[in-house]
Design a protein around this motif. Structure first.
Motif, PDB file in Angstrom:
ATOM      1  N   VAL A 269      -1.186 -51.685 -22.171  1.00  0.00           N
ATOM      2  CA  VAL A 269      -1.148 -53.725 -22.756  1.00  0.00           C
ATOM      3  C   VAL A 269      -2.464 -53.106 -24.079  1.00  0.00           C
ATOM      4  O   VAL A 269      -1.831 -53.878 -25.146  1.00  0.00           O
ATOM      5  N   GLU A 270      -2.566 -52.066 -23.980  1.00  0.00           N
ATOM      6  CA  GLU A 270      -4.589 -51.859 -24.749  1.00  0.00           C
ATOM      7  C   GLU A 270      -3.345 -51.435 -26.360  1.00  0.00           C
ATOM      8  O   GLU A 270      -3.547 -51.632 -27.125  1.00  0.00           O
TER       9      GLU A 270
ATOM     10  N   LEU B 117      -1.002 -53.130 -31.841  1.00  0.00           N
ATOM     11  CA  LEU B 117      -0.474 -53.581 -32.291  1.00  0.00           C
ATOM     12  C   LEU B 117      -0.212 -54.803 -33.547  1.00  0.00           C
ATOM     13  O   LEU B 117       0.019 -54.579 -34.322  1.00  0.00           O
ATOM     14  N   PHE B 118      -0.338 -55.927 -32.301  1.00  0.00           N
ATOM     15  CA  PHE B 118      -0.207 -57.272 -32.217  1.00  0.00           C
ATOM     16  C   PHE B 118      -1.424 -57.554 -33.991  1.00  0.00           C
ATOM     17  O   PHE B 118      -0.831 -58.195 -34.598  1.00  0.00           O
ATOM     18  N   ALA B 119      -2.897 -56.990 -33.180  1.00  0.00           N
ATOM     19  CA  ALA B 119      -4.238 -57.184 -34.386  1.00  0.00           C
ATOM     20  C   ALA B 119      -3.731 -56.882 -35.837  1.00  0.00           C
ATOM     21  O   ALA B 119      -4.113 -57.048 -36.446  1.00  0.00           O
ATOM     22  N   LEU B 120      -3.103 -55.919 -35.478  1.00  0.00           N
ATOM     23  CA  LEU B 120      -2.496 -54.972 -36.984  1.00  0.00           C
ATOM     24  C   LEU B 120      -1.500 -55.870 -37.471  1.00  0.00           C
ATOM     25  O   LEU B 120      -1.444 -56.190 -38.871  1.00  0.00           O
TER      26      LEU B 120
ATOM     27  N   VAL C  10      -0.157 -59.696 -41.865  1.00  0.00           N
ATOM     28  CA  VAL C  10       0.754 -61.216 -42.274  1.00  0.00           C
ATOM     29  C   VAL C  10      -0.727 -62.028 -42.782  1.00  0.00           C
ATOM     30  O   VAL C  10       0.161 -62.309 -43.720  1.00  0.00           O
ATOM     31  N   LEU C  11      -1.644 -61.810 -42.369  1.00  0.00           N
ATOM     32  CA  LEU C  11      -2.721 -62.675 -43.369  1.00  0.00           C
ATOM     33  C   LEU C  11      -3.486 -61.935 -44.579  1.00  0.00           C
ATOM     34  O   LEU C  11      -2.699 -62.785 -45.183  1.00  0.00           O
TER      35      LEU C  11
END
Length: 235
Positions: free
Chosen positions: A11-12, A17-20, A25-26
Motif C-alpha cells: 500500500v505504501e 507511485l501515485f504521488a510521483l 502530470v502537474l
C-alpha cells in the motif's frame, strides 16, 4: 535479540507511485502551458508584424503613384482599389498596377494585395487594370502576377479627401483637365488638351474591420496624405 528489518508495504509503495505520477502530470501540464503561451505569443507577434508591413506597403504604393493620362492613377469601384505606381527598380522598368481587395483565401476573408508584372505600353497597362479587377472577383491566379495576404478582414471602406472633406469615392465623378507628363518608360504620350481624367485625391482613408481572434481586432483607420499636400506623412 536482533531487530527485524522492516520494508515498505504494498500500500505504501502504491501511494508513493501515485504521488510521483501526480507530480509528473502537474509538471508536464505546467511545461505544456508555458510552451503553448510562447507559441501563441509568437503567432500574435507575427500577425502584428505582417499587418504593420502591409500598412507600410499600402502607404508606399500610394506614395509611388504615377499619373498617365488619360488612364486613372487610382480608382475604387467598391470591390478593389487599383492604382498605377512606379515599378521597383529603375525608371526604365515602367510601371506596375497594384490592387488591394478583400478576397476569400482558403475559405477565410482576407485583406490582400495584388501586383502586376511591369508594363511599358498603354495596352499592357489597360490589360493589367482589367486583370486587377478580375483578381478581386476571386478569379484564378494570373501568370506573372503576385499576391500577398495581409490580415483577416471582415469588411473595409475607402474614402477620398477632396474639397476639405472625406467623401465616398463613388459618390461623384471628380474629374479635371490633365496635362501630366507620363513617367519615363511608360510608353504613353501626353493626351490632347481637354482630356478628362479622374484626379488623384489629396488624401485616402481606409477603415479596416478586423475580425476577433487576431492579435489586433476591431476597427482600424489609416490615413494617407499626398506628399505634395502633407509632406508625405501618413497616420
Amino acid at each position: 535479540m536482533a531487530r527485524r528489518a522492516r520494508g515498505f508495504t504494498l500500500v505504501e509503495l502504491l501511494v508513493a507511485l501515485f504521488a510521483l505520477a501526480l507530480m509528473a502530470v502537474l509538471s508536464w501540464r505546467g511545461l505544456d502551458g508555458m510552451a503553448r503561451a510562447q507559441e501563441q505569443t509568437r503567432v500574435r507577434a507575427d500577425e502584428v508584424q505582417v499587418l504593420q508591413t502591409g500598412l507600410a506597403q499600402w502607404g508606399a504604393d500610394l506614395d509611388a503613384l504615377v499619373e498617365l493620362p488619360p488612364s486613372n492613377a487610382i480608382d475604387w469601384n467598391g470591390r478593389v482599389l487599383r492604382l498605377t505606381r512606379s515599378a521597383p527598380g529603375t525608371p526604365t522598368d515602367g510601371v506596375v498596377v497594384v490592387g488591394w481587395s478583400r478576397r476569400i483565401d482558403r475559405g477565410v476573408a482576407r485583406w490582400m494585395r495584388w501586383q502586376s508584372p511591369p508594363v511599358t505600353t498603354r495596352g499592357q497597362l489597360d490589360e493589367a487594370w482589367r486583370r486587377a479587377d478580375a483578381w478581386a472577383q476571386n478569379n484564378a491566379a494570373i501568370p506573372g502576377a503576385s499576391e500577398v495576404a495581409v490580415t483577416g478582414l471582415q469588411d473595409w471602406q475607402v474614402f477620398y479627401y477632396r474639397s476639405d472633406a472625406w467623401t465616398n469615392p463613388l459618390s461623384s465623378d471628380q474629374t479635371q483637365s490633365s496635362t501630366t507628363t507620363p513617367a519615363p518608360g511608360a510608353g504613353a504620350t501626353t493626351p490632347p488638351a481637354g482630356t478628362r481624367t479622374a484626379t488623384v485625391p489629396d488624401g485616402v482613408r481606409i477603415v479596416l474591420l478586423l475580425p476577433p481572434g487576431q492579435a489586433i481586432t476591431g476597427e482600424l483607420t489609416r490615413d494617407w496624405v499626398r506628399p505634395t499636400v502633407g509632406g508625405g506623412k501618413s497616420s
